[in-house]
Design a protein around this motif. Sequence first.
Motif, mmCIF file in Angstrom:
data_model
loop_
_atom_site.group_PDB
_atom_site.id
_atom_site.type_symbol
_atom_site.label_atom_id
_atom_site.label_comp_id
_atom_site.label_asym_id
_atom_site.label_seq_id
_atom_site.Cartn_x
_atom_site.Cartn_y
_atom_site.Cartn_z
ATOM 1 N N LEU A 226 -3.400 4.079 1.614
ATOM 2 C CA LEU A 226 -3.926 3.043 2.501
ATOM 3 C C LEU A 226 -3.887 1.713 1.760
ATOM 4 O O LEU A 226 -4.339 1.620 0.613
ATOM 5 N N ASN A 227 -3.361 0.692 2.418
ATOM 6 C CA ASN A 227 -3.199 -0.601 1.764
ATOM 7 C C ASN A 227 -3.559 -1.718 2.728
ATOM 8 O O ASN A 227 -3.085 -1.747 3.870
ATOM 9 N N LEU A 228 -4.397 -2.663 2.280
ATOM 10 C CA LEU A 228 -4.803 -3.802 3.104
ATOM 11 C C LEU A 228 -4.730 -5.064 2.249
ATOM 12 O O LEU A 228 -5.251 -5.097 1.131
ATOM 13 N N GLU A 229 -4.071 -6.115 2.782
ATOM 14 C CA GLU A 229 -3.883 -7.361 2.041
ATOM 15 C C GLU A 229 -4.131 -8.563 2.950
ATOM 16 O O GLU A 229 -3.760 -8.550 4.133
ATOM 17 N N ALA A 230 -4.729 -9.601 2.372
ATOM 18 C CA ALA A 230 -4.874 -10.898 3.038
ATOM 19 C C ALA A 230 -4.182 -11.942 2.169
ATOM 20 O O ALA A 230 -4.512 -12.090 0.985
ATOM 21 N N HIS A 231 -3.224 -12.658 2.743
ATOM 22 C CA HIS A 231 -2.422 -13.646 2.020
ATOM 23 C C HIS A 231 -2.707 -15.046 2.567
ATOM 24 O O HIS A 231 -2.541 -15.285 3.768
ATOM 25 N N PHE A 232 -3.144 -15.959 1.698
ATOM 26 C CA PHE A 232 -3.262 -17.370 2.050
ATOM 27 C C PHE A 232 -2.036 -18.074 1.472
ATOM 28 O O PHE A 232 -2.037 -18.512 0.326
ATOM 29 N N THR A 233 -0.987 -18.165 2.274
ATOM 30 C CA THR A 233 0.266 -18.739 1.799
ATOM 31 C C THR A 233 0.172 -20.265 1.733
ATOM 32 O O THR A 233 -0.599 -20.896 2.459
ATOM 33 N N GLU A 234 0.921 -20.866 0.828
ATOM 34 C CA GLU A 234 1.030 -22.322 0.667
ATOM 35 C C GLU A 234 -0.324 -22.983 0.397
ATOM 36 O O GLU A 234 -0.515 -24.165 0.672
ATOM 37 N N LEU A 235 -1.262 -22.219 -0.166
ATOM 38 C CA LEU A 235 -2.568 -22.794 -0.493
ATOM 39 C C LEU A 235 -2.508 -23.562 -1.806
ATOM 40 O O LEU A 235 -3.249 -24.534 -2.003
ATOM 41 N N ILE A 236 -1.618 -23.149 -2.710
ATOM 42 C CA ILE A 236 -1.477 -23.823 -4.003
ATOM 43 C C ILE A 236 -0.323 -24.812 -3.967
ATOM 44 O O ILE A 236 -0.422 -25.915 -4.506
ATOM 45 N N GLY A 237 0.766 -24.419 -3.360
ATOM 46 C CA GLY A 237 1.943 -25.282 -3.275
ATOM 47 C C GLY A 237 2.722 -24.950 -2.027
ATOM 48 O O GLY A 237 2.277 -24.174 -1.166
ATOM 49 N N GLU A 238 3.910 -25.508 -1.925
ATOM 50 C CA GLU A 238 4.701 -25.323 -0.713
ATOM 51 C C GLU A 238 5.059 -23.868 -0.456
ATOM 52 O O GLU A 238 5.084 -23.426 0.681
ATOM 53 N N ASP A 239 5.324 -23.123 -1.503
ATOM 54 C CA ASP A 239 5.711 -21.727 -1.335
ATOM 55 C C ASP A 239 4.800 -20.764 -2.081
ATOM 56 O O ASP A 239 5.153 -19.581 -2.258
ATOM 57 N N THR A 240 3.649 -21.206 -2.526
ATOM 58 C CA THR A 240 2.769 -20.381 -3.353
ATOM 59 C C THR A 240 1.353 -20.381 -2.815
ATOM 60 O O THR A 240 0.823 -21.423 -2.423
ATOM 61 N N GLY A 241 0.745 -19.211 -2.790
ATOM 62 C CA GLY A 241 -0.634 -19.085 -2.338
ATOM 63 C C GLY A 241 -1.378 -18.036 -3.133
ATOM 64 O O GLY A 241 -0.928 -17.608 -4.204
ATOM 65 N N GLN A 280 -7.792 7.405 -6.093
ATOM 66 C CA GLN A 280 -7.712 6.082 -6.697
ATOM 67 C C GLN A 280 -8.225 5.006 -5.732
ATOM 68 O O GLN A 280 -7.964 5.064 -4.530
ATOM 69 N N HIS A 281 -8.960 4.044 -6.304
ATOM 70 C CA HIS A 281 -9.388 2.858 -5.574
ATOM 71 C C HIS A 281 -9.017 1.636 -6.410
ATOM 72 O O HIS A 281 -9.176 1.641 -7.635
ATOM 73 N N MET A 282 -8.538 0.579 -5.752
ATOM 74 C CA MET A 282 -8.199 -0.623 -6.491
ATOM 75 C C MET A 282 -8.433 -1.856 -5.624
ATOM 76 O O MET A 282 -7.884 -1.988 -4.528
ATOM 77 N N ILE A 283 -9.288 -2.761 -6.111
ATOM 78 C CA ILE A 283 -9.448 -4.107 -5.524
ATOM 79 C C ILE A 283 -8.683 -5.063 -6.406
ATOM 80 O O ILE A 283 -8.843 -5.059 -7.635
ATOM 81 N N ARG A 284 -7.832 -5.888 -5.799
ATOM 82 C CA ARG A 284 -6.937 -6.728 -6.602
ATOM 83 C C ARG A 284 -6.822 -8.131 -6.036
ATOM 84 O O ARG A 284 -7.057 -8.365 -4.850
ATOM 85 N N VAL A 285 -6.480 -9.053 -6.909
ATOM 86 C CA VAL A 285 -6.252 -10.445 -6.532
ATOM 87 C C VAL A 285 -4.994 -10.926 -7.239
ATOM 88 O O VAL A 285 -4.599 -10.379 -8.272
ATOM 89 N N GLY A 286 -4.338 -11.938 -6.665
ATOM 90 C CA GLY A 286 -3.128 -12.427 -7.297
ATOM 91 C C GLY A 286 -2.505 -13.591 -6.553
ATOM 92 O O GLY A 286 -3.152 -14.259 -5.740
ATOM 93 N N LEU A 287 -1.230 -13.787 -6.839
ATOM 94 C CA LEU A 287 -0.449 -14.879 -6.239
ATOM 95 C C LEU A 287 0.499 -14.309 -5.199
ATOM 96 O O LEU A 287 0.977 -13.182 -5.312
ATOM 97 N N THR A 288 0.786 -15.114 -4.192
ATOM 98 C CA THR A 288 1.717 -14.713 -3.136
ATOM 99 C C THR A 288 2.749 -15.804 -2.913
ATOM 100 O O THR A 288 2.481 -16.982 -3.127
ATOM 101 N N TRP A 289 3.936 -15.391 -2.490
ATOM 102 C CA TRP A 289 4.999 -16.349 -2.229
ATOM 103 C C TRP A 289 5.907 -15.825 -1.121
ATOM 104 O O TRP A 289 5.842 -14.666 -0.757
#
Length: 289
Positions: A226-241, A280-289
């Motif tokens: 099971l996988n769930l993700e929320a992406h805030f695109t272009e929050l840091i730059g034009e192609d990076t969030g 297994q359980h994993m909460i994660r954060v990172g960069l998106t493009w």
Amino acid sequence: MKQRHQDATMWRVLFGGLLAGLILIAVPPSAVAQRPDADEDDDDDGPTALSVGNLSSDFTFGGSGRYNYDGGARALMVSGPNGSLMVDYASGLGTGQFDRDTRRTIGAEALFGGNATLFDEFLRLPISVYIPIRINLDYRYLQPRNPDQSNLHRGGAGLGAGGGAQLQLPVGPDFIKDNLYVRGSALLVPAVATTLNGGDDETARTIGDDTPISASRTRMRRTLDLNLEAHFTELIGEDTGIMAGYTFRAYGRSREEPSSVGDVIDAATLSGSYVQTNVQHMIRVGLTW
């Protein structure tokens, strides 16, 4: 010397397989085979992310839980519209019994493939619904603290499918509108898992509920992912969030070696008698493009 050579060969094969999976995950098919007359405004398949987090695992393997640990590992995941690749590492994991403590463990798991789209817009909402079809390759290395036990090298390969959806939010403040992707999927992955080398032959021992489980024999395995993700695109730059995600995986193993097509069908249909070996359980954060 022979053991070192076997380990080096195994690592090269594993590395090559995981690298191929990473390329397939990170590069969407549309980027490989783009139509010359394609509309530049066409929506893409969704963002790709690089994230880190703490992977909590409850792992039991081999007769009498001989290879076993319960704790957290540092993990890194690359995820995209076509799958994911996760690598984890942990050391000094205990079980309360010194002879079963784990000195270190390293794992890698790739899920890669394609999506069969059911709806581009579901109920006239900006929600795409699809069937993810994934090839699964994975590897687990475990070094026990007990010097009398050999190291465990376990690998598996399978093919699974499930359901998935992706929402691109079209309303809200400017920094959210059209920049927020929410993606979720659920997969059932039947696979064949076996010991690559090492591991103690535990045919006469038992696990938990007196079920014979051998550390050296091939078993059918099924994984619920099971996988769930929320992406805030272009929050840091034009192609990076930035992104945040949660991953849950549960692994079960057949009691006997597979001997017929029926055993594969059992793994794919939640039938048959299976023993849970890892959660297994994993909460994660990172960069998106």
